[in-house]
Design a protein around this motif. Structure first.
Motif, PDB file in Angstrom:
ATOM      1  N   ALA A 194      45.768  33.089   8.702  1.00 15.85           N
ATOM      2  CA  ALA A 194      45.309  31.786   9.256  1.00 15.85           C
ATOM      3  C   ALA A 194      43.621  31.679   9.562  1.00 15.85           C
ATOM      4  O   ALA A 194      43.152  32.602  10.174  1.00 15.85           O
ATOM      5  N   LEU A 195      43.099  30.586   9.349  1.00 20.51           N
ATOM      6  CA  LEU A 195      41.636  30.590   9.233  1.00 20.51           C
ATOM      7  C   LEU A 195      41.190  30.651  10.714  1.00 20.51           C
ATOM      8  O   LEU A 195      40.207  31.348  11.301  1.00 20.51           O
ATOM      9  N   PHE A 196      42.122  30.124  11.884  1.00 22.75           N
ATOM     10  CA  PHE A 196      41.559  30.165  13.119  1.00 22.75           C
ATOM     11  C   PHE A 196      42.422  31.036  13.978  1.00 22.75           C
ATOM     12  O   PHE A 196      42.209  31.207  15.223  1.00 22.75           O
ATOM     13  N   THR A 197      42.979  32.210  13.166  1.00 20.51           N
ATOM     14  CA  THR A 197      43.756  33.375  14.069  1.00 20.51           C
ATOM     15  C   THR A 197      42.484  34.029  14.828  1.00 20.51           C
ATOM     16  O   THR A 197      41.526  34.457  14.519  1.00 20.51           O
ATOM     17  N   ARG A 198      43.071  34.477  16.238  1.00 19.10           N
ATOM     18  CA  ARG A 198      42.437  35.538  16.937  1.00 19.10           C
ATOM     19  C   ARG A 198      43.236  36.747  17.314  1.00 19.10           C
ATOM     20  O   ARG A 198      43.303  37.344  18.217  1.00 19.10           O
ATOM     21  N   GLU A 199      44.313  36.925  16.373  1.00 13.36           N
ATOM     22  CA  GLU A 199      44.986  38.119  16.596  1.00 13.36           C
ATOM     23  C   GLU A 199      44.944  39.097  15.525  1.00 13.36           C
ATOM     24  O   GLU A 199      45.662  39.035  14.486  1.00 13.36           O
ATOM     25  N   PRO A 200      44.078  40.171  15.611  1.00 12.87           N
ATOM     26  CA  PRO A 200      43.880  40.966  14.886  1.00 12.87           C
ATOM     27  C   PRO A 200      44.881  42.132  14.621  1.00 12.87           C
ATOM     28  O   PRO A 200      45.684  42.299  15.417  1.00 12.87           O
ATOM     29  N   GLU A 201      45.047  42.442  13.238  1.00 16.17           N
ATOM     30  CA  GLU A 201      45.789  43.644  12.822  1.00 16.17           C
ATOM     31  C   GLU A 201      45.249  44.637  12.925  1.00 16.17           C
ATOM     32  O   GLU A 201      46.253  45.704  13.034  1.00 16.17           O
ATOM     33  N   ARG A 202      44.084  44.993  12.847  1.00 21.44           N
ATOM     34  CA  ARG A 202      43.408  46.133  13.077  1.00 21.44           C
ATOM     35  C   ARG A 202      41.908  46.008  13.615  1.00 21.44           C
ATOM     36  O   ARG A 202      41.478  44.590  13.632  1.00 21.44           O
ATOM     37  N   GLY A 203      41.263  46.997  14.012  1.00 25.41           N
ATOM     38  CA  GLY A 203      40.082  46.987  14.751  1.00 25.41           C
ATOM     39  C   GLY A 203      40.089  46.896  16.215  1.00 25.41           C
ATOM     40  O   GLY A 203      41.334  46.365  16.597  1.00 25.41           O
ATOM     41  N   SER A 204      39.141  47.522  16.889  1.00 28.75           N
ATOM     42  CA  SER A 204      39.328  47.411  18.494  1.00 28.75           C
ATOM     43  C   SER A 204      38.181  46.679  19.031  1.00 28.75           C
ATOM     44  O   SER A 204      38.382  46.315  20.374  1.00 28.75           O
ATOM     45  N   SER A 205      37.115  45.991  18.338  1.00 27.82           N
ATOM     46  CA  SER A 205      36.060  45.262  18.830  1.00 27.82           C
ATOM     47  C   SER A 205      36.636  43.769  19.554  1.00 27.82           C
ATOM     48  O   SER A 205      37.463  43.366  18.969  1.00 27.82           O
ATOM     49  N   ALA A 206      35.791  43.208  20.245  1.00 29.16           N
ATOM     50  CA  ALA A 206      36.178  42.009  20.981  1.00 29.16           C
ATOM     51  C   ALA A 206      36.038  41.015  19.624  1.00 29.16           C
ATOM     52  O   ALA A 206      36.554  39.908  19.970  1.00 29.16           O
ATOM     53  N   ALA A 207      35.253  41.292  18.833  1.00 28.69           N
ATOM     54  CA  ALA A 207      35.009  40.247  17.463  1.00 28.69           C
ATOM     55  C   ALA A 207      36.281  39.824  16.913  1.00 28.69           C
ATOM     56  O   ALA A 207      36.604  38.690  16.649  1.00 28.69           O
TER      57      ALA A 207
ATOM     58  N   GLU B  53      54.311  18.013   1.141  1.00 27.91           N
ATOM     59  CA  GLU B  53      54.064  17.722   2.497  1.00 27.91           C
ATOM     60  C   GLU B  53      52.870  18.826   3.111  1.00 27.91           C
ATOM     61  O   GLU B  53      53.189  19.929   3.014  1.00 27.91           O
ATOM     62  N   ILE B  54      51.790  18.386   3.876  1.00 34.76           N
ATOM     63  CA  ILE B  54      51.004  19.405   4.438  1.00 34.76           C
ATOM     64  C   ILE B  54      51.791  20.029   5.618  1.00 34.76           C
ATOM     65  O   ILE B  54      52.486  19.378   6.258  1.00 34.76           O
ATOM     66  N   ARG B  55      51.489  21.202   5.886  1.00 37.40           N
ATOM     67  CA  ARG B  55      52.276  21.847   7.046  1.00 37.40           C
ATOM     68  C   ARG B  55      51.348  21.910   8.346  1.00 37.40           C
ATOM     69  O   ARG B  55      50.047  21.922   8.041  1.00 37.40           O
ATOM     70  N   TRP B  56      51.860  21.446   9.397  1.00 37.81           N
ATOM     71  CA  TRP B  56      51.133  21.350  10.484  1.00 37.81           C
ATOM     72  C   TRP B  56      51.389  22.574  11.532  1.00 37.81           C
ATOM     73  O   TRP B  56      52.590  22.799  11.674  1.00 37.81           O
ATOM     74  N   VAL B  57      50.309  23.004  12.390  1.00 32.50           N
ATOM     75  CA  VAL B  57      50.601  23.992  13.136  1.00 32.50           C
ATOM     76  C   VAL B  57      50.727  23.250  14.739  1.00 32.50           C
ATOM     77  O   VAL B  57      51.169  23.819  15.657  1.00 32.50           O
ATOM     78  N   ALA B  58      50.109  22.190  14.792  1.00 28.45           N
ATOM     79  CA  ALA B  58      50.290  21.409  16.227  1.00 28.45           C
ATOM     80  C   ALA B  58      49.978  20.093  15.819  1.00 28.45           C
ATOM     81  O   ALA B  58      49.725  19.665  14.709  1.00 28.45           O
ATOM     82  N   GLU B  59      50.315  19.113  16.768  1.00 32.18           N
ATOM     83  CA  GLU B  59      49.754  17.498  16.606  1.00 32.18           C
ATOM     84  C   GLU B  59      48.299  17.611  16.345  1.00 32.18           C
ATOM     85  O   GLU B  59      47.430  17.834  16.857  1.00 32.18           O
TER      86      GLU B  59
END
Length: 386
Positions: A209-222, A155-161
């Protein structure tokens, strides 16, 4: 040197090898070597991966410069740079060490982030299978990015509805099968090959994750804004760069161009003067819109705010508008140049083919504008794909 200056320093080598890149159907080795030699190839990476973490403004101006030089060169920039940026920013520590640290950060990466693959969850990772089209920049890439959906017990895994989990796998070139399908009208030198992966194990450390906005490294806003804004900025800047090359070239040509039965050069015709002014002004307005939309969102995130759905919609619409405006400028320049623009191998001819190929991309389609407008209108709170 800044990233823009590094790109500018490559003008001669890109010009000299543009035809070779088209013949090879991937970027000429001399250009790839020059990108590494100048430091441009890794410039958008976090500092831990050899980059300089440029602002959105600098990224946009760098891509405009690259696309002005040659459409395929610019397109490789919006393929290789974001791919490496994302992997270097979001991979877990063990994956980063394997891919980047072990290779002294000299890692070229391309591929397709759309989740065309399936990853069967197993101990330590996934068994990945899938087929992807238009893997831009893979002709010279050591690692290939491949979007996929994790499968658990079939089955596909879901992250939200209504939102499936969408992941990116980073796979060594040796584990990827390439197909020779890149025979196209424009962007011939981009090595945008189709490829497939058949039941290859990918450890968790080489996925994010494709839509992650939680960087493991780097300090830029990007890094805290995610892949979608970076990709959108690339598409907008690319279209603007190719269009600017055509506007600049037709303006130069107009000084010596005599159309059949005309007694004066094209530059002296009032209709040409009016149309040039209109299209240059439209181009400048589109560029300023892009810089404003991305700069405004970047400043908010830099100040500690979360990226809002409206800001994401603003950036995506700016990219669509810039693309539409650039295409209109290119069409006018092609018509104004007359038969000069149909001569095979000229900058005008190549740029025209390139822009009408690159602007077919789904990332800057009318569907994106409609999704963004629904956010503006309050019809929906958010579109997760923006």
């Amino acid at each position: 040197m800044t990233a823009v200056e590094k790109a500018h320093s490559l003008r001669d080598v890109v010009r000299d090898h543009a035809a070779e890149s088209e013949q090879l159907r991937t970027l000429a080795p001399a250009v790839v070597d020059a990108m590494w030699g100048s430091g441009l190839m890794a410039a958008f990476n976090p500092r831990e991966a050899g980059g300089c973490e440029p602002s959105f403004s600098e990224m946009i101006e760098t891509w405009i410069e690259m696309a002005w030089q040659d459409g395929s060169f610019g397109w490789v920039g919006i393929a290789n740079f974001p791919s490496a940026f994302a992997a270097a920013t979001y991979l877990p520590a063990d994956g980063f060490a394997e891919v980047f640290t072990a290779n002294d950060h000299r890692v070229t990466m391309g591929g397709q982030f759309f989740p065309n693959g399936q990853g069967v969850a197993v101990d330590g990772g996934y068994r990945l299978t899938g087929a992807w089209s238009f893997g831009s920049g893979t002709g010279h890439a050591e690692y290939v990015a491949a979007g996929f959906m994790p499968m658990v017990d079939g089955e596909i895994r879901w992250v939200a509805e209504g939102i499936p989990d969408m992941q990116i796998a980073i796979v060594p070139r040796s584990e990827v099968s390439f197909k020779d399908g890149w025979h196209v009208q424009g962007l011939r030198g981009t090595g945008s090959y189709d490829y497939a992966i058949d039941d290859v194990f990918v450890p968790h450390g080489r996925t994010f994750a494709l839509f992650t906005r939680e960087p493991e490294r780097g300090s830029s806003a990007a890094g805290r804004m995610g892949m979608m804004p970076v990709t959108a900025a690339g598409h907008a800047a690319w279209a603007l760069g190719v269009a600017k090359s055509m506007l600049d070239d037709v303006a130069e040509l107009a000084e010596t161009k005599f159309r059949m039965s005309d007694m004066a050069a094209l530059a002296s015709r009032p209709t040409f003067q009016k149309d040039l002014a209109h299209h240059v002004a439209a181009w400048r307005a589109a560029r300023l819109l892009v810089l404003d939309a991305f700069g405004t969102a970047e400043a908010a995130v830099d100040a500690g705010a979360d990226l809002t759905p409206t800001q994401r919609a603003d950036m995506r619409v700016a990219a669509v508008f810039a693309t539409d405006t650039a295409r209109a400028c290119a069409e006018w320049a092609h018509l104004a140049a007359g038969t000069t623009s149909i001569r095979e191998g000229s900058r005008l001819e190549r740029a025209f083919r390139d822009i009408y190929t690159g602007t077919q991309h789904a990332f800057i389609s009318e569907k994106v504008a409609m999704d963004a407008a629904q956010v503006w209108l309050g019809i929906v709170e958010d579109h997760f794909g923006l």
